[in-house]
Scaffold this motif. Structure first.
Motif, PDB file in Angstrom:
ATOM      1  N   VAL A 145     -13.893   0.948  10.173  1.00 55.12           N
ATOM      2  CA  VAL A 145     -14.088   1.877   9.071  1.00 55.12           C
ATOM      3  C   VAL A 145     -14.325   3.250   9.692  1.00 55.12           C
ATOM      4  CG1 VAL A 145     -15.546   2.517   7.120  1.00 55.12           C
ATOM      5  CG2 VAL A 145     -15.079   0.099   7.602  1.00 55.12           C
ATOM      6  N   LEU A 146     -13.648   4.273   9.175  1.00 53.57           N
ATOM      7  CA  LEU A 146     -13.846   5.623   9.683  1.00 53.57           C
ATOM      8  C   LEU A 146     -14.654   6.406   8.656  1.00 53.57           C
ATOM      9  CD1 LEU A 146     -13.146   7.382  12.119  1.00 53.57           C
ATOM     10  CD2 LEU A 146     -11.162   8.228  10.845  1.00 53.57           C
ATOM     11  N   ARG A 147     -15.864   6.753   9.029  1.00 59.14           N
ATOM     12  CA  ARG A 147     -16.782   7.450   8.115  1.00 59.14           C
ATOM     13  C   ARG A 147     -16.898   8.912   8.521  1.00 59.14           C
ATOM     14  NH1 ARG A 147     -22.866   5.462   6.371  1.00 59.14           N
ATOM     15  NH2 ARG A 147     -23.274   7.165   4.898  1.00 59.14           N
ATOM     16  N   ALA A 148     -16.873   9.792   7.539  1.00 56.58           N
ATOM     17  CA  ALA A 148     -17.003  11.227   7.793  1.00 56.58           C
ATOM     18  C   ALA A 148     -18.429  11.676   7.517  1.00 56.58           C
ATOM     19  CB  ALA A 148     -16.030  12.011   6.925  1.00 56.58           C
ATOM     20  N   GLU A 149     -19.020  12.318   8.499  1.00 52.41           N
ATOM     21  CA  GLU A 149     -20.327  12.955   8.306  1.00 52.41           C
ATOM     22  C   GLU A 149     -20.070  14.379   7.817  1.00 52.41           C
ATOM     23  OE1 GLU A 149     -24.260  14.353  10.851  1.00 52.41           O
ATOM     24  OE2 GLU A 149     -22.522  13.514  11.882  1.00 52.41           O
ATOM     25  N   LYS A 150     -20.629  14.738   6.683  1.00 50.60           N
ATOM     26  CA  LYS A 150     -20.332  16.016   6.046  1.00 50.60           C
ATOM     27  C   LYS A 150     -21.439  17.042   6.296  1.00 50.60           C
ATOM     28  CE  LYS A 150     -16.574  14.706   3.658  1.00 50.60           C
ATOM     29  NZ  LYS A 150     -15.269  15.398   3.635  1.00 50.60           N
ATOM     30  N   LYS A 178     -18.030  17.093   9.571  1.00 50.84           N
ATOM     31  CA  LYS A 178     -18.640  17.600  10.800  1.00 50.84           C
ATOM     32  C   LYS A 178     -18.418  16.647  11.966  1.00 50.84           C
ATOM     33  CE  LYS A 178     -23.098  19.028  12.726  1.00 50.84           C
ATOM     34  NZ  LYS A 178     -23.087  18.049  13.839  1.00 50.84           N
ATOM     35  N   SER A 179     -18.514  15.355  11.711  1.00 55.66           N
ATOM     36  CA  SER A 179     -18.267  14.381  12.760  1.00 55.66           C
ATOM     37  C   SER A 179     -17.674  13.130  12.160  1.00 55.66           C
ATOM     38  CB  SER A 179     -19.558  14.059  13.529  1.00 55.66           C
ATOM     39  OG  SER A 179     -20.442  13.281  12.737  1.00 55.66           O
ATOM     40  N   LEU A 180     -17.124  12.292  13.016  1.00 51.73           N
ATOM     41  CA  LEU A 180     -16.478  11.043  12.618  1.00 51.73           C
ATOM     42  C   LEU A 180     -17.230   9.878  13.245  1.00 51.73           C
ATOM     43  CD1 LEU A 180     -12.776  12.097  13.264  1.00 51.73           C
ATOM     44  CD2 LEU A 180     -13.945  12.054  11.047  1.00 51.73           C
ATOM     45  N   ILE A 181     -17.367   8.802  12.472  1.00 50.27           N
ATOM     46  CA  ILE A 181     -18.003   7.585  12.965  1.00 50.27           C
ATOM     47  C   ILE A 181     -17.055   6.419  12.712  1.00 50.27           C
ATOM     48  CG2 ILE A 181     -19.963   6.022  12.783  1.00 50.27           C
ATOM     49  CD1 ILE A 181     -21.521   8.493  11.598  1.00 50.27           C
ATOM     50  N   ALA A 182     -16.612   5.784  13.758  1.00 49.09           N
ATOM     51  CA  ALA A 182     -15.822   4.553  13.643  1.00 49.09           C
ATOM     52  C   ALA A 182     -16.782   3.390  13.811  1.00 49.09           C
ATOM     53  CB  ALA A 182     -14.716   4.509  14.687  1.00 49.09           C
ATOM     54  N   TYR A 183     -16.880   2.553  12.782  1.00 48.62           N
ATOM     55  CA  TYR A 183     -17.787   1.414  12.922  1.00 48.62           C
ATOM     56  C   TYR A 183     -17.113   0.135  12.442  1.00 48.62           C
ATOM     57  CZ  TYR A 183     -18.966   1.517   7.895  1.00 48.62           C
ATOM     58  OH  TYR A 183     -18.920   1.460   6.514  1.00 48.62           O
ATOM     59  N   LYS A 184     -17.567  -0.945  13.034  1.00 46.56           N
ATOM     60  CA  LYS A 184     -17.052  -2.265  12.678  1.00 46.56           C
ATOM     61  C   LYS A 184     -18.216  -3.234  12.639  1.00 46.56           C
ATOM     62  CE  LYS A 184     -13.789  -5.844  14.148  1.00 46.56           C
ATOM     63  NZ  LYS A 184     -12.862  -6.270  15.239  1.00 46.56           N
ATOM     64  N   LEU A 185     -18.294  -4.010  11.568  1.00 43.53           N
ATOM     65  CA  LEU A 185     -19.328  -5.015  11.441  1.00 43.53           C
ATOM     66  C   LEU A 185     -18.880  -6.295  12.118  1.00 43.53           C
ATOM     67  CD1 LEU A 185     -20.168  -4.464   7.671  1.00 43.53           C
ATOM     68  CD2 LEU A 185     -21.220  -3.367   9.662  1.00 43.53           C
ATOM     69  N   ARG A 186     -19.829  -7.130  12.425  1.00 45.50           N
ATOM     70  CA  ARG A 186     -19.482  -8.412  13.052  1.00 45.50           C
ATOM     71  C   ARG A 186     -18.731  -9.308  12.090  1.00 45.50           C
ATOM     72  NH1 ARG A 186     -24.944 -10.497  15.885  1.00 45.50           N
ATOM     73  NH2 ARG A 186     -25.878  -9.800  13.943  1.00 45.50           N
ATOM     74  N   ARG A 194      -8.521   6.824  14.573  1.00 40.55           N
ATOM     75  CA  ARG A 194      -7.905   5.621  13.989  1.00 40.55           C
ATOM     76  C   ARG A 194      -7.028   4.900  15.012  1.00 40.55           C
ATOM     77  NH1 ARG A 194      -7.157   8.948   9.028  1.00 40.55           N
ATOM     78  NH2 ARG A 194      -8.719   8.239   7.516  1.00 40.55           N
ATOM     79  N   ALA A 195      -6.410   5.649  15.905  1.00 39.48           N
ATOM     80  CA  ALA A 195      -5.592   5.022  16.945  1.00 39.48           C
ATOM     81  C   ALA A 195      -6.449   4.239  17.928  1.00 39.48           C
ATOM     82  CB  ALA A 195      -4.779   6.087  17.680  1.00 39.48           C
ATOM     83  N   HIS A 197     -19.250  -2.417  16.487  1.00 42.63           N
ATOM     84  CA  HIS A 197     -19.416  -1.157  17.198  1.00 42.63           C
ATOM     85  C   HIS A 197     -19.706  -0.009  16.249  1.00 42.63           C
ATOM     86  CE1 HIS A 197     -14.876  -1.260  16.660  1.00 42.63           C
ATOM     87  NE2 HIS A 197     -15.190  -0.125  16.053  1.00 42.63           N
ATOM     88  N   TRP A 198     -20.212   1.061  16.840  1.00 42.44           N
ATOM     89  CA  TRP A 198     -20.512   2.323  16.161  1.00 42.44           C
ATOM     90  C   TRP A 198     -20.218   3.433  17.173  1.00 42.44           C
ATOM     91  CZ3 TRP A 198     -23.078   3.908  11.462  1.00 42.44           C
ATOM     92  CH2 TRP A 198     -23.591   5.199  11.465  1.00 42.44           C
ATOM     93  N   VAL A 199     -19.162   4.200  16.927  1.00 48.02           N
ATOM     94  CA  VAL A 199     -18.748   5.251  17.860  1.00 48.02           C
ATOM     95  C   VAL A 199     -18.650   6.561  17.088  1.00 48.02           C
ATOM     96  CG1 VAL A 199     -16.972   6.048  19.463  1.00 48.02           C
ATOM     97  CG2 VAL A 199     -17.466   3.595  19.272  1.00 48.02           C
TER      98      VAL A 199
END
Length: 218
Positions: A199-204, A210-218, A192-193, A128-130
């Motif tokens: 993985v929680l990635r920060a867009e700067k 500025k925004s957060l991206i929660a992503y998980k690889l297969r 995170r909850a 996923h990518w949120v």
């Protein structure tokens, strides 16, 4: 330059600062999932236009939202009417390679519905990518208003009604309040909850998240 032209130049136009941030985010998506051209994707709450603008396109995209579908769709896209927090069984029973969402989870309406939204993401695909705007970035992104998210509800209602950089200033108080109550920006602890194995990635921007991206690889 009037205020609407200013917003267009800053946020909405193809060459704007906002557009450049969206393009960078799209590149991150493609870099994170290099196999995207071979993947089936469910987009919860999105629009077909996002996928048309990507430098590569997935094998298949299923957009699920509450809006009417476009009149014409490419053969690699399908659009269904559905609530991502309470998916119709016909959609909930399907499986995809990637569950995707861009700036939606902050609009679904409270903690309970965000939990249901996250459950849909986890159930529909192994990856996923949120993405969501970050609560503590100093400019509220929907109204482009400094610090608006930290104000009392009544004050936010007045900003939503009258702030000139809003999409539609001049709303009634009832309309402005409704929109304010349907937007709740999230922080890192909340993301995170909802996505504990991601993985929680920060867009700067300007050195700030500025925004957060929660992503998980297969």
């Amino acid at each position: 330059m009037n205020i609407h032209a200013l917003r267009w130049r800053l946020v909405d136009s193809p060459g704007s600062w906002g557009a450049k941030r969206r393009e960078a985010r799209s590149r991150w998506l493609v870099e994170t999932f290099p196999e995207l051209p071979e993947m089936s994707v469910v987009d919860l709450g999105g629009r077909v236009g996002f996928w048309r603008r990507l430098p590569v396109r997935p094998k298949h995209v299923h957009v699920v939202n509450l809006e009417a579908p476009p009149a014409e769709l490419p053969d690699w896209v399908e659009v269904s009417h559905g609530d991502a927090c309470a998916l119709p069984e016909a959609i909930a029973a399907r499986r995809y390679d990637l569950a995707f969402s861009n700036s939606v989870i902050e609009h679904v309406g409270g903690h309970e519905r965000r939990l249901r939204f996250a459950e849909s993401v986890h159930a529909l695909a192994p990856a996923h990518w949120v993405q969501t705007p970050y609560r503590y970035f100093p400019i509220e992104p929907h109204w482009v208003a400094p610090g608006m998210q930290f104000l009392p509800v009544a004050a936010r209602r007045e900003v939503a009604r009258t702030w000139p950089l809003a999409y539609t200033p001049g709303r009634t108080r009832a309309e402005a309040l409704s929109r304010v109550l349907w937007i709740e920006l999230l922080d890192k602890t909340q993301m995170r909850a909802y996505f504990p194995d991601s993985v929680l990635r920060a867009e700067k921007a300007m050195g700030l998240t500025k925004s957060l991206i929660a992503y998980k690889l297969r």
